[in-house]
Design a protein around this motif. Structure first.
Motif, PDB file in Angstrom:
ATOM      1  N   GLY A 256       0.612  -1.347  -0.034  1.00  0.00           N
ATOM      2  CA  GLY A 256       0.008   0.052   0.140  1.00  0.00           C
ATOM      3  C   GLY A 256       0.642   1.259   0.128  1.00  0.00           C
ATOM      4  N   ASP A 257       2.065   1.178  -0.306  1.00  0.00           N
ATOM      5  CA  ASP A 257       2.820   2.551  -0.460  1.00  0.00           C
ATOM      6  C   ASP A 257       2.508   3.204  -1.633  1.00  0.00           C
ATOM      7  OD1 ASP A 257       4.478   1.762   1.490  1.00  0.00           O
ATOM      8  OD2 ASP A 257       5.950   0.526   0.187  1.00  0.00           O
ATOM      9  N   LEU A 258       2.258   4.635  -1.265  1.00  0.00           N
ATOM     10  CA  LEU A 258       1.596   5.386  -2.661  1.00  0.00           C
ATOM     11  C   LEU A 258       2.577   6.456  -2.874  1.00  0.00           C
ATOM     12  CD1 LEU A 258      -1.371   5.924  -3.701  1.00  0.00           C
ATOM     13  CD2 LEU A 258      -1.532   7.677  -1.919  1.00  0.00           C
ATOM     14  N   ALA A 259       2.954   6.696  -4.217  1.00  0.00           N
ATOM     15  CA  ALA A 259       4.051   7.336  -4.574  1.00  0.00           C
ATOM     16  C   ALA A 259       3.287   8.520  -5.711  1.00  0.00           C
ATOM     17  CB  ALA A 259       5.225   6.647  -5.291  1.00  0.00           C
ATOM     18  N   GLN A 260       3.500   9.617  -5.603  1.00  0.00           N
ATOM     19  CA  GLN A 260       3.079  10.594  -6.470  1.00  0.00           C
ATOM     20  C   GLN A 260       3.790  10.636  -7.562  1.00  0.00           C
ATOM     21  OE1 GLN A 260       2.179  14.410  -4.598  1.00  0.00           O
ATOM     22  NE2 GLN A 260       1.312  15.572  -6.484  1.00  0.00           N
ATOM     23  N   LEU A 261       3.121  10.854  -8.908  1.00  0.00           N
ATOM     24  CA  LEU A 261       4.006  10.985 -10.219  1.00  0.00           C
ATOM     25  C   LEU A 261       3.660  12.309 -10.737  1.00  0.00           C
ATOM     26  CD1 LEU A 261       3.252   7.201 -11.654  1.00  0.00           C
ATOM     27  CD2 LEU A 261       5.179   8.024  -9.985  1.00  0.00           C
ATOM     28  N   THR A 262       2.660  12.666 -10.876  1.00  0.00           N
ATOM     29  CA  THR A 262       2.241  14.014 -11.243  1.00  0.00           C
ATOM     30  C   THR A 262       2.050  15.288 -10.209  1.00  0.00           C
ATOM     31  OG1 THR A 262      -0.277  13.672 -11.533  1.00  0.00           O
ATOM     32  CG2 THR A 262       1.231  12.988 -13.478  1.00  0.00           C
ATOM     33  N   PHE A 263       2.371  16.380 -10.692  1.00  0.00           N
ATOM     34  CA  PHE A 263       2.388  17.559  -9.574  1.00  0.00           C
ATOM     35  C   PHE A 263       1.900  18.740 -10.436  1.00  0.00           C
ATOM     36  CE2 PHE A 263       5.446  14.559  -8.192  1.00  0.00           C
ATOM     37  CZ  PHE A 263       5.213  14.278  -6.888  1.00  0.00           C
ATOM     38  N   LEU A 264       0.703  18.535 -10.912  1.00  0.00           N
ATOM     39  CA  LEU A 264       0.010  19.528 -12.155  1.00  0.00           C
ATOM     40  C   LEU A 264      -0.951  20.656 -11.564  1.00  0.00           C
ATOM     41  CD1 LEU A 264      -0.634  16.798 -14.913  1.00  0.00           C
ATOM     42  CD2 LEU A 264       1.481  18.299 -14.671  1.00  0.00           C
ATOM     43  N   ASP A 265      -0.942  21.575 -12.200  1.00  0.00           N
ATOM     44  CA  ASP A 265      -2.084  22.750 -11.634  1.00  0.00           C
ATOM     45  C   ASP A 265      -3.370  22.148 -12.009  1.00  0.00           C
ATOM     46  OD1 ASP A 265       0.123  24.363 -10.928  1.00  0.00           O
ATOM     47  OD2 ASP A 265       0.330  25.295 -12.546  1.00  0.00           O
ATOM     48  N   GLU A 266      -3.487  21.423 -12.988  1.00  0.00           N
ATOM     49  CA  GLU A 266      -4.886  20.806 -13.393  1.00  0.00           C
ATOM     50  C   GLU A 266      -5.038  19.213 -12.974  1.00  0.00           C
ATOM     51  OE1 GLU A 266      -6.886  22.810 -14.757  1.00  0.00           O
ATOM     52  OE2 GLU A 266      -5.481  24.477 -15.351  1.00  0.00           O
ATOM     53  N   PRO A 267      -6.270  19.187 -12.979  1.00  0.00           N
ATOM     54  CA  PRO A 267      -6.587  17.514 -12.506  1.00  0.00           C
ATOM     55  C   PRO A 267      -6.178  16.657 -13.695  1.00  0.00           C
ATOM     56  CG  PRO A 267      -8.297  18.839 -11.913  1.00  0.00           C
ATOM     57  CD  PRO A 267      -7.410  19.733 -12.811  1.00  0.00           C
ATOM     58  N   VAL A 268      -5.748  15.483 -13.560  1.00  0.00           N
ATOM     59  CA  VAL A 268      -5.453  14.422 -14.476  1.00  0.00           C
ATOM     60  C   VAL A 268      -6.746  13.497 -14.647  1.00  0.00           C
ATOM     61  CG1 VAL A 268      -4.194  12.154 -15.317  1.00  0.00           C
ATOM     62  CG2 VAL A 268      -3.315  14.221 -13.797  1.00  0.00           C
ATOM     63  N   SER A 269      -7.416  13.536 -15.910  1.00  0.00           N
ATOM     64  CA  SER A 269      -8.537  12.633 -16.066  1.00  0.00           C
ATOM     65  C   SER A 269      -8.425  11.242 -16.660  1.00  0.00           C
ATOM     66  CB  SER A 269      -9.337  13.589 -17.399  1.00  0.00           C
ATOM     67  OG  SER A 269      -8.515  13.182 -18.448  1.00  0.00           O
ATOM     68  N   ALA A 270      -7.188  10.790 -16.993  1.00  0.00           N
ATOM     69  CA  ALA A 270      -7.088   9.407 -17.064  1.00  0.00           C
ATOM     70  C   ALA A 270      -5.674   9.170 -17.193  1.00  0.00           C
ATOM     71  CB  ALA A 270      -7.851   8.962 -18.457  1.00  0.00           C
ATOM     72  N   ALA A 271      -5.499   7.781 -16.823  1.00  0.00           N
ATOM     73  CA  ALA A 271      -3.763   7.530 -16.709  1.00  0.00           C
ATOM     74  C   ALA A 271      -3.832   5.974 -17.118  1.00  0.00           C
ATOM     75  CB  ALA A 271      -3.281   7.730 -15.393  1.00  0.00           C
ATOM     76  N   ARG A 272      -2.923   5.600 -18.117  1.00  0.00           N
ATOM     77  CA  ARG A 272      -2.747   4.115 -18.258  1.00  0.00           C
ATOM     78  C   ARG A 272      -1.325   3.699 -18.343  1.00  0.00           C
ATOM     79  NH1 ARG A 272      -7.162   1.487 -20.876  1.00  0.00           N
ATOM     80  NH2 ARG A 272      -5.792  -0.267 -20.360  1.00  0.00           N
ATOM     81  N   TYR A 273      -0.825   2.546 -17.811  1.00  0.00           N
ATOM     82  CA  TYR A 273       0.178   1.967 -18.033  1.00  0.00           C
ATOM     83  C   TYR A 273       0.315   1.706 -19.472  1.00  0.00           C
ATOM     84  CZ  TYR A 273       0.872   0.827 -13.142  1.00  0.00           C
ATOM     85  OH  TYR A 273       0.858   0.844 -11.892  1.00  0.00           O
ATOM     86  N   ILE A 274       1.776   1.848 -19.911  1.00  0.00           N
ATOM     87  CA  ILE A 274       2.094   1.498 -21.399  1.00  0.00           C
ATOM     88  C   ILE A 274       3.186   0.051 -21.316  1.00  0.00           C
ATOM     89  CG2 ILE A 274       3.544   1.880 -23.472  1.00  0.00           C
ATOM     90  CD1 ILE A 274       2.755   4.688 -23.036  1.00  0.00           C
ATOM     91  N   PRO A 275       2.821  -1.067 -21.234  1.00  0.00           N
ATOM     92  CA  PRO A 275       3.401  -2.159 -21.111  1.00  0.00           C
ATOM     93  C   PRO A 275       4.775  -2.343 -21.895  1.00  0.00           C
ATOM     94  CG  PRO A 275       1.034  -2.950 -21.400  1.00  0.00           C
ATOM     95  CD  PRO A 275       1.380  -1.462 -21.639  1.00  0.00           C
ATOM     96  N   GLY A 276       5.690  -2.971 -21.230  1.00  0.00           N
ATOM     97  CA  GLY A 276       7.046  -3.065 -21.928  1.00  0.00           C
ATOM     98  C   GLY A 276       7.858  -1.906 -21.825  1.00  0.00           C
ATOM     99  N   SER A 277       7.602  -0.612 -21.104  1.00  0.00           N
ATOM    100  CA  SER A 277       8.285   0.435 -21.100  1.00  0.00           C
ATOM    101  C   SER A 277       7.863   1.182 -19.632  1.00  0.00           C
ATOM    102  CB  SER A 277       7.469   1.496 -21.888  1.00  0.00           C
ATOM    103  OG  SER A 277       6.248   2.271 -21.619  1.00  0.00           O
ATOM    104  N   ARG A 278       9.016   2.147 -19.312  1.00  0.00           N
ATOM    105  CA  ARG A 278       8.671   2.971 -18.090  1.00  0.00           C
ATOM    106  C   ARG A 278       7.684   3.942 -18.212  1.00  0.00           C
ATOM    107  NH1 ARG A 278      10.294   1.278 -13.728  1.00  0.00           N
ATOM    108  NH2 ARG A 278      10.706   3.093 -12.946  1.00  0.00           N
TER     109      ARG A 278
END
Length: 599
Positions: A47-69
């Motif tokens: 259950g460790d939570l790591a923030q990835l985006t620090f934007l001024d606007e909300p993020v509406s969607a996010a998806r992994y890209i398999p085989g990449s970082r």
């Protein structure tokens, strides 16, 4: 004007699942710890939570890209819904542009299992149609694979050969076609052929890409589960249900999670993925929310079906990711700490069923505070083809704690009770749904609340319903609050974003043939009848219901000496997505209702 309880309720963390790693060891969640929804990685099971985006606007969607970082995210500007697609490293860092074309709307769709293809929609061809595009990451090429109409990407087949999409039908309300695009030949198949209204949505593939389950109401009133066979291009019902339902398959195809909502309260059932035989029901608290179909994102089953992951909420706890062990009788396990600001007992609703003006059964949830003869707020959902379901709502909870009852109806036109019911408010039947509100009002006196002190409020279409209630039945209401509401069906359709107009006309009425009715059914036409104090809240960048809808009504009311407050937020669109703005608006709303219901 700060209110300590309201501030705590609004500040409680919400977190929704955005995507799940194939091995189930990690999730992407959109979490509002910073005041707007940003992307985090949630590792399992710790259950460790790591923030990835620090934007001024909300993020509406996010998806992994398999085989990449990389992770692909969608972000707009100021609520304008012109989403742009960016890449973010799994360890964070500055976003890098993927598909960035300002003033063009892009919606993130799906990523293929091998990470090579990214499907998205865009209005870039003509600003009206929402076409489907596929980006090939091996060479960076982008090609159009489906043009014309309002399309939504559903999912790639496991082998990456097919892309499923849904196209909204501009001829019939609440109707859409499930399309299957062959990415080699660009052949497009319509999964369910029809001549009248109907819907087909939510495909979930078997692992060999030979078939998928989906939800359809073809030839039925209620959407049930069907199976489509790719080789024969044929389909059949495999699970008949009593309520609109949707399925998710495990990656081995041996297990299926079927979701439906009984009178807007969610039920989850495990089935055999091949025979669709019912195996067991997954227990949920009775106060659990109802979900709108299709579910976004789709619940995720582990490869062997032993674990289910989904986003959940109750009347007393915000949205949060949960895990079910599907073979046991235990309820959901929260994957993040969940703050419960008030007791669940305070906000437990009672389901009420009444007969409307024409005998049509209408339900509403009544939240009754433990005080004698409390005033009431009738809270109307948006859509119109949505529904109210018990869920975490900070403002609703604060009203009940204040000693104000809340009645939350599902008037005709609400989704979840079958095609007949959801179609009862289409076009020239629109005002019948407003009359349903009068039936709700008439029933209140028999339910231990004060029917002489009743306000009405709602957002989006619920905002239209609020304004229509005040204009067409002015004697019933003590006050109203409309958020991003439609004051004129005519000017709304004339000024809404071009890509929305054609699919909204089929619901509300066509500008070229229904102009007379659009004018007659508009609150602005009957503004002289409005007498109750009114608060209007709007985002300056709303692409759906332009802010002019609020400004024109406010100006007219002020000119007539009717008490009217207008709050316009310059960095918002269709609603208030940022906590800072909600913290500003909500206390003002509470003070407004206190003044007009307690006096």
């Amino acid at each position: 004007m700060a209110d300590e309880l309201l501030t705590r309720l609004l500040g409680a963390r919400s977190a929704v699942i955005a995507d799940v790693e194939p091995d189930g060891t990690e999730l992407l969640v959109r979490c509002d710890d910073t005041g707007s929804l940003q992307v985090y990685r949630l590792t399992m099971p710790g259950g460790d939570l790591a923030q990835l985006t620090f934007l001024d606007e909300p993020v509406s969607a996010a998806r992994y890209i398999p085989g990449s970082r990389d992770i692909v995210v969608a972000v707009d500007r100021g609520g304008n819904e012109n989403y742009q697609l960016w890449l973010v490293d799994r360890d964070g860092g500055e976003p890098r542009p993927l598909i960035v074309e300002e003033n063009i709307k892009h919606d993130l769709g799906d990523v293929s299992r091998d990470g090579r293809l990214i499907a998205f929609t865009s209005t870039k061809r003509n600003g009206v149609d929402i076409d489907v595009y596929v980006l090939d990451r091996t060479d960076g090429t982008v090609r159009s694979v489906l043009e014309g109409g309002w399309n939504r990407v559903e999912c790639f087949s496991p082998d990456g050969r097919w892309l499923a999409a849904v196209r909204l039908d501009a001829a019939f309300a609440i109707s859409d076609d499930l399309l299957l695009v062959n990415l080699d030949s660009l052949e497009v198949r319509t999964v369910v052929e029809r001549s009248g209204p109907g819907t087909a949505i939510a495909p979930t593939w078997y692992p060999d890409s030979s078939a998928f389950l989906f939800s359809t109401d073809a030839g039925r009133d209620v959407a049930s589960i069907a199976r489509y066979d790719v080789a024969s291009a044929s389909w059949e019902y495999v699970l008949e249900t009593e309520w609109d339902s949707e399925a998710t398959l495990s990656s081995d195809g041996q297990h299926a999670l079927v979701v439906h909502a009984e009178n807007a309260v969610t039920r989850l059932r495990m089935h055999d993925g091949v025979s669709l035989a019912h195996v067991r029901e997954l227990p949920l608290p009775e106060a659990g929310t109802g979900f709108a179909l299709p579910l976004v994102p789709r619940p995720c089953l582990s490869a062997d079906g032993s674990t289910a992951l989904l986003t959940y909420t109750t009347t007393a706890t915000p949205l949060h990711p949960v895990r079910f062990e599907t073979g046991h009788g235990s309820g959901p396990e929260a994957l993040l700490p969940v703050e419960q600001v008030v007791s669940a007992a305070l906000v437990a609703p009672e389901l009420q069923t009444i007969a409307s003006f024409d005998g049509e059964p209408i339900t509403y949830f009544l939240y009754r505070p433990p005080v004698e003869n409390p005033p009431v707020v009738v809270m109307v959902h948006g859509g119109p083809e949505a529904r109210f379901a018990p869920r975490y709502d900070p403002f609703l909870i604060r009203l009940v704690a204040e000693g104000i009852a809340v009645a939350a109806p599902n008037v005709r036109g609400s989704a979840g009770w079958g095609r007949r019911f959801v179609s009862l408010d289409d076009r020239r039947l629109r005002l019948n749904s407003v009359r349903d509100l009068t039936a709700v009002h008439a029933s209140l006196a028999e339910r231990g609340v004060d029917a002489s002190r009743v306000a009405v409020m709602g957002g989006s279409y619920g905002g239209y319903m609020t304004l229509a209630a005040l204009a067409f039945h002015p004697d019933l209401w003590a006050a109203g609050i409309a958020t991003v509401g439609i004051s004129s069906l005519l000017t709304f359709l004339e000024n809404t974003s071009p890509y929305r107009r054609r699919v909204r006309e089929v619901e509300y009425g066509f500008l070229d043939t229904d102009r007379d009715f659009l004018i007659e059914a508009s609150p602005m036409t009957h503004v002289d009848a409005i007498r109750a104090p009114l608060m209007l809240i709007h985002g300056a960048n709303d692409p759906r219901v332009p802010v002019g809808e609020a400004r024109q009504l406010h100006a007219s009311l002020v000119a007539r000496g009717i008490a009217s407050e207008l709050l316009v937020y310059p960095d918002e669109g269709h609603g208030l997505a940022k906590r800072a703005n909600r913290l500003d608006a909500a206390p003002r709303m509470l003070a407004f209702l206190r003044k007009n219901l307690h006096s």
